[in-house]
Design an enzyme around this catalytic site. Structure first.
Site, PDB file in Angstrom:
ATOM      1  N   GLY B  36      65.159  13.466  24.466  1.00  0.00           N
ATOM      2  CA  GLY B  36      64.452  14.306  25.421  1.00  0.00           C
ATOM      3  C   GLY B  36      65.130  14.169  26.769  1.00  0.00           C
ATOM      4  O   GLY B  36      65.631  15.143  27.321  1.00  0.00           O
ATOM      5  N   LEU B  38      68.151  13.888  28.792  1.00  0.00           N
ATOM      6  CA  LEU B  38      69.421  14.430  28.319  1.00  0.00           C
ATOM      7  C   LEU B  38      70.540  13.402  28.268  1.00  0.00           C
ATOM      8  O   LEU B  38      70.623  12.498  29.085  1.00  0.00           O
ATOM      9  CB  LEU B  38      69.821  15.622  29.179  1.00  0.00           C
ATOM     10  CG  LEU B  38      68.868  16.818  29.058  1.00  0.00           C
ATOM     11  CD1 LEU B  38      69.360  17.988  29.882  1.00  0.00           C
ATOM     12  CD2 LEU B  38      68.680  17.237  27.614  1.00  0.00           C
ATOM     13  N   GLU B 337      77.839   1.351  31.998  1.00  0.00           N
ATOM     14  CA  GLU B 337      76.565   0.658  31.808  1.00  0.00           C
ATOM     15  C   GLU B 337      75.519   1.545  31.140  1.00  0.00           C
ATOM     16  O   GLU B 337      74.781   1.097  30.257  1.00  0.00           O
ATOM     17  CB  GLU B 337      76.009   0.159  33.155  1.00  0.00           C
ATOM     18  CG  GLU B 337      76.901  -0.834  33.891  1.00  0.00           C
ATOM     19  CD  GLU B 337      77.968  -0.166  34.731  1.00  0.00           C
ATOM     20  OE1 GLU B 337      78.001   1.091  34.790  1.00  0.00           O
ATOM     21  OE2 GLU B 337      78.792  -0.889  35.323  1.00  0.00           O
TER      22      GLU B 337
END
Lengths: 601, 601
Positions: B36, B38, B337
């Site tokens: 959901g 993106l 990260e």
């Protein structure tokens, strides 16, 4: 170059209170933006390039090119691995920012070692795919002429950003040249000695700049000073011919807002209709843009949801696309929240009083945590228009519903986190945010409708916290923010009518409230009255003001907003029940205001 | 397909307590990962592909290909704009993950409208630059044969991930086909009617699946069931021939740890030498890897700083590069990260009891906020090895020094945030983190040395909070975490000797402590004794346990760690002075434990 940094300052490298910290910090004279966290610098540069293009498109006139600078940036392999840089570079390519020139220091070493460990992509081809011009200098350790030539070519290119890929050796000249160890460790004395010797310096001398180097740089500085004087003359003439624009530029360069600008802010009465606070934000933006040419904003592909685009706004777009112009002030950021944050920082750093705002859902401001933190650290007063600010967004579900978000942001030093409760509070949030010169703001706004409240005003809300409704001999305080304030009002009415006199405190921004006088704050949250906080998010941190909390310490759910508020205990009935428990619990206890203590927290 | 989701569940789309929320949530049977937000899905897929490659490389034997699945993902324009997807796709290309097949739904529409507004890059060329194979199906609305063909080609390609770029029309068949409005708004009744008619369905029927469609899918499900039975037989034979590996696989598929695994955890006494907790973490990882083949981790290009790589670890690398193998368990994430977080989620979602960890500086875990939040929401028990956890990192300065970070993470539901104070607490953190099945962990570790404490133990620390040192009739409690616990111990000794009996409480993880019994917690932080918290970070949230706070509500600075602790008031002397103020302030006041209240917070 004339900046107030001396050789003595250099000796204080990485020492307390020095002007030479371990990473570039924008407090140091001559440093445009604080970098160090990878990918931020190049993204800031995209923002500065946008600002320059906008300023030039708006104010340049035939024979008066008052703005034509390029923006230069250096980035390395690490920066290119970071998503934020990818986002920003993709947008820069789309925007055809010919004023942006970036050097890619292609030294093939990162902290873990050779980039072959993790980074074997073709960076040049990637940037080309983004729409950049890529020039290569394969022998950049020594071939300065080729670098200068590439620079000339880059400057001559006006319809796309340029990356000059300079292939270099990290620690060039050192005995450890080409290894990861030279990234962070100081060179050993014998290495420094041979290095100085190799490049023609006296190995016996430390912190010594030969006088011919000083002299050369003095010439460079003089050239800059002269260019500045020429610009002053040009601008003087410009002001004669274009007095209106000239005055506006002067005002913006002085970082002053237009007089009485705040009169544009809408004022509401309880008779005005309920609406979503995102809608009230849209109204504010539509007013402000009229008097504030420095207002420049956009959305990370949520324009119809964030309501960040005023009617008749012109998109900031490259003229070639035919869908806007560089004089436009509405930026289509695409789904690039992190870059949006870093670009806003760059726009703010450009100067000219630019007021940058960017819209997304509150929950996705978190995607931009890296750049948001730097806004606060560097003092860029950017504004996040953060809509869909709670489970009130409903059906999109827990992936979109903030829980920890406000706690996260409130814990960041130098950041305002507004959550206005009605139209006057929305106006107050914008008033303080726009007037801010060193503190960024997040303005959290609802998707759902909220009523205009009795007792609110721009003036009161601009203090960050105030008594919205009061009763004599209040025995309980309901402290709330945003959409929960009207819930508190309803509950307080019922409680007071039922014999438990209840005050309602609205706390739209903790940061601003914390900066009020101790007396003022204590008048809002005095000793002797327990405080129940109401906010449909994590209760974490509310202990700062409140003795008990009604919050949401778990994730939300996908359902209509009304069902969620009911399911999770946010109805008048729930608040009344909790409030009575608080009253009963504290009936036989000493109640000290949470504002006090042995020392300020 | 046999999943327990019925047509009735579909009718409950986006309703409370339904199995069909607004975005895919991994709690729903058949949903691998929650997406959901993106860019997360494709990044999860990269993690699943890594897990598959590792599992296959470790366990497959001649004639026993017990793992050979592909990982499929769909992504759209919005995903490709997000930095996290860029990071993950770049790494997938480097890793030459031939088992990964992603469909790029190139429909040229995002929420703001046509992608020409913000996204004009060449996605195919970008992925090619990352090292992907890109196949194109320009007429994918209708040309299913071309899609099937592309799929075959993708499956035949084993040395690079494949993107199948399917050019489609959003809302194909609807009257609003090709417009942004079909993304989130339901189709109008007349539109649905014509759409059904167009595709051969009965426009009068709603939520109706024709029986031939049911029958067809039943065949597909049967095929899957048969394949599963075949696999069971294969695995049975495998276990005969490779009993050791077979038992290990069975254990991992049952998501059980090896018996007595926790005996590997090092135990310390106060006589053991002081060292950085990142070093103690390295020792733990070096022990655990011996018995836990499911341990797979890496660092976002900070290996020498995070100390995340055990001696003799083999890098997870494509065999062709000659610097590791897919059987290796050390992942070189690069400076990525956010992708690292999402990839760890994918590895965890793959199953087989994979225990994924990833290292970076604590402050840069924030870059991964988006995926960290999803770890907690989806219940992926991944582990962040977050070193350089405070101003104790020193010279790198405020851009690298966490202030708000722990508050941010502690406010996220279902997330453990460990900040161990010595070696036993480091072991405890790993014990709980590794045993966790649904709760992720951040383990915050020091760069600087810290002593081994009297009074700590794995057992005690594993409760999240405990009395480290006590005195009779304590009048004050110092509650601290990590590197500040030894400071609290020193101050408490001085205070007690000076006539103010002081208890020291170590609180390595709030989440775990909060889940202890009320009696236990109250025994640690009882009524009648004021609590002073000590932590070199934002005090925000400490009101949950403490009455007064010694913290850092501003940004840090670049200087040697020792100078910073002194400058910001974190010396024994400072703590003693503050403690005395707390004692004096509360001398004439009723002191209630912050754990109590009218109801649990």
């Amino acid at each position: 170059m004339g900046y107030p940094i001396s050789i003595e300052d250099l000796k204080q490298f990485r020492q307390l209170h020095s002007k030479t910290p371990g990473h570039p910090e924008s407090g140091t004279p001559g440093i445009d933006v604080t970098t160090g966290p990878l990918g931020q610098g190049i993204s800031n540069a995209v923002g500065m390039a946008i600002a320059q293009a906008n300023f030039a498109a708006k104010y340049n006139k035939p024979n008066y090119k008052i703005s034509d600078n390029h923006v230069y940036s250096f980035f390395g392999d690490g920066c290119m691995m970071e998503g934020v840089a990818s986002e920003a570079c993709s947008l820069a390519g789309h925007l055809q920012l010919g004023n942006l020139i970036a050097f890619y220091d292609d030294n093939k070493i990162s902290i873990d070692g050779a980039t072959t460990l993790a980074f074997t992509e073709d960076v040049g081809a990637r940037l080309t795919a983004y729409g950049w011009q890529v020039l290569e200098v394969p022998d950049a350790d020594t071939n300065y002429e080729a670098i200068a030539k590439a620079l000339e070519k880059a400057k001559a290119t006006t319809d796309k950003p340029t990356c000059i890929k300079v292939t270099t050796t990290i620690g060039f000249g050192s005995l450890n040249a080409g290894s990861a160890s030279v990234h962070g460790s100081p060179l050993k004395p014998d290495d420094i000695a041979q290095l100085k010797k190799k490049f023609g310096f006296d190995p016996e001398k430390s912190f010594d700049v030969p006088s011919d180097v000083y002299d050369y740089w003095r010439l460079v500085a003089d050239k800059g000073e002269k260019a500045n004087q020429e610009w002053d003359l040009l601008f003087e003439a410009y002001c004669q011919e274009y007095p209106e624009e000239g005055a506006e530029i002067s005002r913006r360069l002085a970082e002053k807002l237009p007089e009485n600008w705040e009169k544009l802010l809408p004022v509401y009465t309880p008779q005005d209709k309920a609406m979503a606070s995102r809608k009230m934000s849209e109204i504010v933006l539509g007013k402000l843009e009229q008097d504030l040419p420095e207002l420049i904003g956009g959305s990370a592909d949520l324009t119809p949801s964030n309501l960040t685009r005023w009617t008749d706004a012109v998109d900031f777009q490259p003229p070639a696309l035919g869908i806007g112009s560089y004089a436009g002030r509405y930026i289509r950021y695409g789904v690039r929240e992190h870059a949006m944050g870093a670009i806003m920082n760059g726009i703010a750093a450009y100067g000219a009083n630019f007021k940058a705002y960017g819209g997304t859902f509150l929950n996705f401001v978190s995607y931009a945590s890296g750049s948001l933190r730097l806004s606060a650290l560097s003092g860029h007063p950017v504004i996040w228009v953060a809509t869909h600010d709670s489970i009130g967004l409903g059906e999109d579900g827990p992936t979109h519903q903030p829980i920890e978000t406000l706690a996260h942001f409130r814990a960041i030093p130098n950041l305002m986190v507004w959550r206005p409760a009605d139209g006057n509070e929305v106006s107050a949030a914008y008033k303080v945010a726009i007037e801010s010169t060193v503190t960024p703001s997040v303005i959290a706004l609802t998707r759902q409708g909220i009523p205009q409240l009795e007792g609110s005003s721009i003036e009161k809300a601009a203090r960050g916290g105030y008594v919205l409704s009061d009763v004599e001999n209040a025995r309980l305080i309901l402290a709330a923010t945003g959409s929960e304030v009207s819930l508190a009002v309803d509950a307080a009415k019922e409680l007071t009518a039922g014999g438990l006199p209840t005050r309602v405190v609205s706390l739209p921004d903790f940061f601003t409230f914390d900066h009020q006088s101790a007396d003022y704050k204590k008048s809002i949250l005095p000793d002797g009255i327990p405080v129940l906080s109401i906010e449909v998010m994590a209760t974490y941190g509310w202990g700062r003001y409140a003795h008990a909390h009604l919050g949401l310490d778990h994730f939300g759910a996908s359902a209509p907003a009304k069902d969620l508020f009911k399911e999770f205990g946010f109805t008048t009935e729930d608040v009344v029940a909790k409030a009575k428990k608080v009253d009963a619990y504290y009936a036989d206890k000493e109640v000290l205001s949470r504002l006090d203590g042995p020392f300020s927290f």
